[in-house]
Design an enzyme around this catalytic site. Structure first.
Site, PDB file in Angstrom:
ATOM      1  N   GLU A  28     -56.098 -45.944  -8.968  1.00 17.92           N
ATOM      2  CA  GLU A  28     -55.115 -46.794  -8.305  1.00 17.92           C
ATOM      3  C   GLU A  28     -54.645 -46.084  -7.034  1.00 17.92           C
ATOM      4  OE1 GLU A  28     -52.968 -49.238 -11.902  1.00 17.92           O
ATOM      5  OE2 GLU A  28     -52.368 -47.160 -11.612  1.00 17.92           O
ATOM      6  N   HIS A  45     -53.824 -42.428  -8.426  1.00 27.15           N
ATOM      7  CA  HIS A  45     -53.644 -42.344  -9.869  1.00 27.15           C
ATOM      8  C   HIS A  45     -54.989 -42.417 -10.583  1.00 27.15           C
ATOM      9  CE1 HIS A  45     -52.225 -44.268 -13.870  1.00 27.15           C
ATOM     10  NE2 HIS A  45     -52.325 -42.958 -13.983  1.00 27.15           N
ATOM     11  N   SER A  77     -48.388 -41.216 -12.825  1.00 28.46           N
ATOM     12  CA  SER A  77     -48.756 -42.455 -13.509  1.00 28.46           C
ATOM     13  C   SER A  77     -47.558 -43.365 -13.727  1.00 28.46           C
ATOM     14  CB  SER A  77     -49.385 -42.130 -14.872  1.00 28.46           C
ATOM     15  OG  SER A  77     -48.462 -41.426 -15.689  1.00 28.46           O
TER      16      SER A  77
END
Length: 311
Positions: A197, A185, A164
């Site tokens: 993501e 992510h 992250s």
């Protein structure tokens, strides 16, 4: 080429139709293979908070999943969490009348049957996509990727990290295949949060990005493409926002309750920055901000508020 773009669009359209058809009861066994034939089996490294959620949603979508965790008891705890989450999900579906009790039991049984786990990394051989979900420790992640090279020798899986806050470029070389390395992510709790993501480096191939995006869509989530920058999209905006709220507190401009209320009532946010920081974890916020300020000392958005250090 245009033909490749059309093929990708058709594959993604097929994914969307299958996901929509299976939202209430989960994809039928084999549906994932139709959506993403390149990925008959998914591997997940780390079966903790994030890892067990990734394992669950992949298995619910119809993928065969292999979980790896060398920590004693981690796999058993993960399976307890998965069974508990599935029981809650199917229980709500039964209450709403969208699923019978027999269908609920069958759904849980079929999902769990697609999951295997091991404390031996060699079990990941044969996985076409391997997702790492280990703690945010760059040395640990690099070691995992180096070890995986030996475990998957002779195969060419797509490799993905769930980091992250760390940059992919700092660990890409340890994978031995930067062209097949992407970021996926996920957000906590994985079972509920719809965003993933998808992060690419300068070396990541279009083929790897394509598989990653289609996998995200196959598990019923929305991929958002981003470059390999600090915090990607969400955390790049969110962490400095929390830090600025703490800086206001340091300066005595408002108190915790006032800042939280202002952002809830004035900006329409579901929770204020301090409540959010507690949810994320103050230690996590501190670790991210310290890492960013050390690596990017010239970035004014990255600060470590005094109050965060004292908390």
């Amino acid at each position: 080429s245009s033909s490749r773009s059309e093929a990708v669009m058709m594959a993604r359209a097929m994914t969307s139709r299958l996901v929509s058809a299976g939202t209430a009861r989960g994809m039928a066994t084999g549906a994932a293979a139709k959506v993403l034939p390149e990925v008959p089996k998914v591997g997940v490294i780390g079966m903790g908070l994030m890892g067990h959620g990734i394992i669950q949603v992949a298995a619910q979508a119809g993928f065969d999943v292999v979980g790896y965790d060398a920590f004693p008891g981690a796999a058993d705890k993960a399976m307890e969490r998965i069974n508990g989450s599935l029981a809650k999900q199917t229980g709500r579906a039964v209450q709403k009348g969208s699923m019978s009790e027999a269908e609920a039991a069958a759904s849980v049984e079929s999902t769990v049957a697609r999951i295997s786990h091991s404390g031996d990394m060699d079990a990941l051989k044969g996985c076409s996509l391997v997702i790492e979900a280990m703690p945010e420790d760059i040395a640990l992640k690099r070691k995992v990727w180096t070890d995986l090279q030996a475990a998957t020798a002779g195969t060419d899986p797509i490799l993905a990290t769930n980091t992250s806050s760390l940059q992919l470029a700092d660990m890409a070389d340890s994978t031995g295949c930067p062209d097949r390395f992407v970021g996926l992510h996920f957000f906590n709790p994985v079972q509920l949060m719809r965003l993933v993501e998808v992060v690419r480096t300068d070396d990541t191939s279009e083929a790897a990005v394509d598989v990653a995006c289609r996998f995200v869509e196959a598990i019923g989530k929305t991929p958002v493409m981003c470059k390999d920058t600090p915090g990607f999209v969400v955390n790049r905006l969110l962490v400095p926002y929390m830090a600025q709220a703490m800086a206001m507190l340091d300066r005595g401009e408002a108190d915790v309750a006032g800042i939280d209320a202002a952002m809830r009532l004035g900006a329409g946010y579901p929770m204020g920055p301090f409540t959010l920081a507690d949810y994320v974890g103050l230690d996590t916020c501190l670790s991210i901000l310290r890492g960013w300020t050390e690596k990017y000392p010239g970035e004014p958005a990255f600060i470590v508020p005094d109050v965060l250090v004292r908390m």
